[in-house]
Design a protein around this motif. Structure first.
Motif, PDB file in Angstrom:
ATOM      1  N   UNK A  49      40.108  56.792  60.230  1.00 54.12           N
ATOM      2  CA  UNK A  49      41.238  57.253  61.130  1.00 54.12           C
ATOM      3  C   UNK A  49      42.808  56.979  60.341  1.00 54.12           C
ATOM      4  N   UNK A  50      42.735  55.583  59.864  1.00 51.10           N
ATOM      5  CA  UNK A  50      43.997  55.051  59.084  1.00 51.10           C
ATOM      6  C   UNK A  50      43.907  55.497  57.604  1.00 51.10           C
ATOM      7  N   UNK A  51      44.975  55.921  57.168  1.00 45.29           N
ATOM      8  CA  UNK A  51      45.072  56.210  55.554  1.00 45.29           C
ATOM      9  C   UNK A  51      46.180  55.667  55.058  1.00 45.29           C
ATOM     10  N   UNK A  52      46.317  55.554  53.953  1.00 48.49           N
ATOM     11  CA  UNK A  52      47.406  54.684  53.195  1.00 48.49           C
ATOM     12  C   UNK A  52      47.810  55.521  51.818  1.00 48.49           C
ATOM     13  N   UNK A  53      49.114  55.518  51.660  1.00 46.60           N
ATOM     14  CA  UNK A  53      49.615  55.951  50.278  1.00 46.60           C
ATOM     15  C   UNK A  53      50.194  55.173  49.235  1.00 46.60           C
ATOM     16  N   UNK A  54      50.183  53.838  49.657  1.00 45.20           N
ATOM     17  CA  UNK A  54      50.771  52.774  48.975  1.00 45.20           C
ATOM     18  C   UNK A  54      50.081  51.668  49.410  1.00 45.20           C
ATOM     19  N   UNK A  55      50.311  50.506  48.543  1.00 47.91           N
ATOM     20  CA  UNK A  55      49.321  49.468  48.760  1.00 47.91           C
ATOM     21  C   UNK A  55      49.792  48.730  50.042  1.00 47.91           C
ATOM     22  N   UNK A  56      49.122  47.878  50.760  1.00 48.71           N
ATOM     23  CA  UNK A  56      49.444  47.148  51.885  1.00 48.71           C
ATOM     24  C   UNK A  56      48.499  45.644  51.945  1.00 48.71           C
ATOM     25  N   UNK A  57      48.540  44.989  52.841  1.00 41.41           N
ATOM     26  CA  UNK A  57      48.244  43.499  52.658  1.00 41.41           C
ATOM     27  C   UNK A  57      46.929  43.267  52.374  1.00 41.41           C
ATOM     28  N   UNK A  58      46.015  44.133  53.104  1.00 43.18           N
ATOM     29  CA  UNK A  58      44.605  43.795  53.036  1.00 43.18           C
ATOM     30  C   UNK A  58      44.100  43.820  51.490  1.00 43.18           C
ATOM     31  N   UNK A  59      44.821  44.784  50.732  1.00 42.91           N
ATOM     32  CA  UNK A  59      44.372  44.926  49.407  1.00 42.91           C
ATOM     33  C   UNK A  59      45.135  44.274  48.339  1.00 42.91           C
ATOM     34  N   UNK A  60      46.174  43.477  48.745  1.00 47.29           N
ATOM     35  CA  UNK A  60      46.996  42.567  47.938  1.00 47.29           C
ATOM     36  C   UNK A  60      45.945  41.705  47.100  1.00 47.29           C
ATOM     37  N   UNK A  61      46.189  41.894  45.642  1.00 51.73           N
ATOM     38  CA  UNK A  61      45.181  41.252  44.735  1.00 51.73           C
ATOM     39  C   UNK A  61      45.372  39.844  44.600  1.00 51.73           C
ATOM     40  N   UNK A  62      46.621  39.136  44.937  1.00 48.70           N
ATOM     41  CA  UNK A  62      46.942  37.986  44.921  1.00 48.70           C
ATOM     42  C   UNK A  62      46.523  37.016  45.860  1.00 48.70           C
ATOM     43  N   UNK A  63      45.555  37.520  47.058  1.00 48.50           N
ATOM     44  CA  UNK A  63      45.215  36.744  48.208  1.00 48.50           C
ATOM     45  C   UNK A  63      44.114  36.067  47.643  1.00 48.50           C
ATOM     46  N   UNK A  64      43.464  34.969  48.261  1.00 48.12           N
ATOM     47  CA  UNK A  64      42.362  34.103  47.601  1.00 48.12           C
ATOM     48  C   UNK A  64      41.134  34.721  47.846  1.00 48.12           C
ATOM     49  N   UNK A  65      40.858  35.894  48.882  1.00 47.23           N
ATOM     50  CA  UNK A  65      39.703  36.517  48.907  1.00 47.23           C
ATOM     51  C   UNK A  65      39.357  37.365  48.118  1.00 47.23           C
ATOM     52  N   UNK A  66      40.404  37.707  47.111  1.00 44.18           N
ATOM     53  CA  UNK A  66      40.061  38.858  46.162  1.00 44.18           C
ATOM     54  C   UNK A  66      40.288  38.324  44.860  1.00 44.18           C
ATOM     55  N   UNK A  67      40.238  37.129  44.551  1.00 41.90           N
ATOM     56  CA  UNK A  67      40.297  36.439  43.459  1.00 41.90           C
ATOM     57  C   UNK A  67      39.305  36.762  42.451  1.00 41.90           C
ATOM     58  N   UNK A  68      39.668  36.932  41.214  1.00 42.36           N
ATOM     59  CA  UNK A  68      38.651  36.970  40.183  1.00 42.36           C
ATOM     60  C   UNK A  68      38.389  35.832  39.143  1.00 42.36           C
ATOM     61  N   UNK A  69      38.779  34.898  39.775  1.00 47.09           N
ATOM     62  CA  UNK A  69      38.786  33.606  38.966  1.00 47.09           C
ATOM     63  C   UNK A  69      37.487  33.363  38.288  1.00 47.09           C
ATOM     64  N   UNK A  70      37.707  33.136  37.023  1.00 45.90           N
ATOM     65  CA  UNK A  70      36.125  32.798  36.329  1.00 45.90           C
ATOM     66  C   UNK A  70      35.534  34.098  35.849  1.00 45.90           C
ATOM     67  N   UNK A  71      36.126  35.304  36.152  1.00 50.82           N
ATOM     68  CA  UNK A  71      35.490  36.518  35.814  1.00 50.82           C
ATOM     69  C   UNK A  71      36.299  37.149  34.512  1.00 50.82           C
ATOM     70  N   UNK A  72      35.412  37.766  33.737  1.00 48.93           N
ATOM     71  CA  UNK A  72      36.042  38.537  32.490  1.00 48.93           C
ATOM     72  C   UNK A  72      35.873  40.313  33.070  1.00 48.93           C
ATOM     73  N   UNK A  73      37.152  40.599  32.933  1.00 49.23           N
ATOM     74  CA  UNK A  73      37.349  42.044  33.422  1.00 49.23           C
ATOM     75  C   UNK A  73      37.927  42.910  32.370  1.00 49.23           C
TER      76      UNK A  73
END
Length: 305
Positions: A10-34
């Protein structure tokens, strides 16, 4: 006014928002090779910056245009000077060259954890009656063969059975009613999606996500706009760039094997996990199937269903 895009949430987005902010700890890719393909520009460049913000061990950028690739790398290094950023000029259809790149990356860092497949090409936008049979498969070569080369190379490069998250950028055009002139492009993108679904089934340690990034102001959309007028407004590049970091995170593991739009609200997606996942393989929602088609013969689940 632009036409609204069909949405699962029901909710859509056209720009980034808090839940997908890549700097938050739960989205960390620390130790990973991308590894990011198509990092020379457009969505690949934006995605490179977003993954850099998530703090990976190393960020490897692939592309065909060395000058543009270096511009991406310099931009990322300027913002994240302590991050290991490497570039590799390679054609995804060059099987030996591509495998050599992945083998060297895996050897240096001990393996590859996340691959974001942003590379793409727009086939000539003409009615199929006017399509040149001699060059028709050119777009398929990049989209289908290049995708197969990439998923093979990253899987073979890892010598252990670690999970590989493979994120494939596709198009909502494979789901929408056809646009005139887009037959070559959308059919090649559909072929790539089905190919990757089969590959992930054969290799269960490959965590596959297919993502429609949105409607973006890129060189490809500019090229497309010279031929047809799409009835959609552009999304901000920050939306898919950050969404791709989120979908690579443990939070989005329940979406493996599914096809999602970057515009869809991730909190709402998480709240609908049970119905999305479903029961046996091939059930649930957000997968490409045939509504009403029987998945069983008697009490036996159809192979691959």
């Amino acid at each position: 006014m632009a036409a609204p895009t069909p949405s699962y949430t029901k909710v859509t987005h056209s720009a980034t928002y808090a839940a997908i902010n890549p700097s938050q700890p739960n989205l960390s890719t620390a130790g990973k090779v991308v590894v990011i393909t198509g990092a020379s520009g457009g969505i690949g460049r934006g995605t490179s910056s977003s993954f850099a913000a998530s703090g990976p061990r190393a960020l490897i950028l692939l592309g065909r245009r060395p000058d543009a690739l270096n511009e991406t790398a310099q931009s990322v290094r300027g913002a994240f000077p302590d991050l290991i950023v490497q570039t590799r000029q390679v054609d995804l259809c060059d099987t030996p060259g591509l495998r050599d790149v992945f083998n060297k990356v895996a050897s240096e860092f001990g393996g590859i954890d996340i691959l974001v497949h942003c590379a793409g090409v727009l086939a000539p936008v003409v009615p199929l009656l006017q399509a040149d049979p001699a060059s028709f498969l050119d777009g398929y070569k990049m989209t289908v063969v290049g995708t197969l080369n990439t998923v093979q190379a990253v899987t073979l490069a890892n010598k252990d059975s670690r999970e590989i998250t493979f994120i494939n950028l596709t198009t909502a055009g494979i789901l929408f009613p056809p646009f005139n002139g887009m037959g070559a492009y959308v059919s090649s993108k559909m072929a790539a999606v089905k190919l990757l679904q089969s590959f992930a089934t054969e290799n269960p340690h490959v965590r596959l996500h297919n993502v429609h990034p949105g409607f973006l102001d890129t060189a490809m959309s500019t090229q497309l706009g010279k031929t047809i007028k799409l009835p959609f407004s552009y999304d901000d590049m920050s939306l898919p760039a950050d969404f791709l970091v989120w979908i690579a995170s443990p939070e989005a593991n329940f979406l493996r094997g599914k096809l999602v739009f970057a515009a869809w609200d991730v909190d709402e997606l998480k709240s609908r996990e049970k119905e999305i996942v479903g029961g046996p393989p091939g059930t649930g929602e957000l997968w490409l199937g045939f509504q009403g088609f029987p998945r069983y013969i008697g009490d036996q689940l159809l192979p691959g269903a």
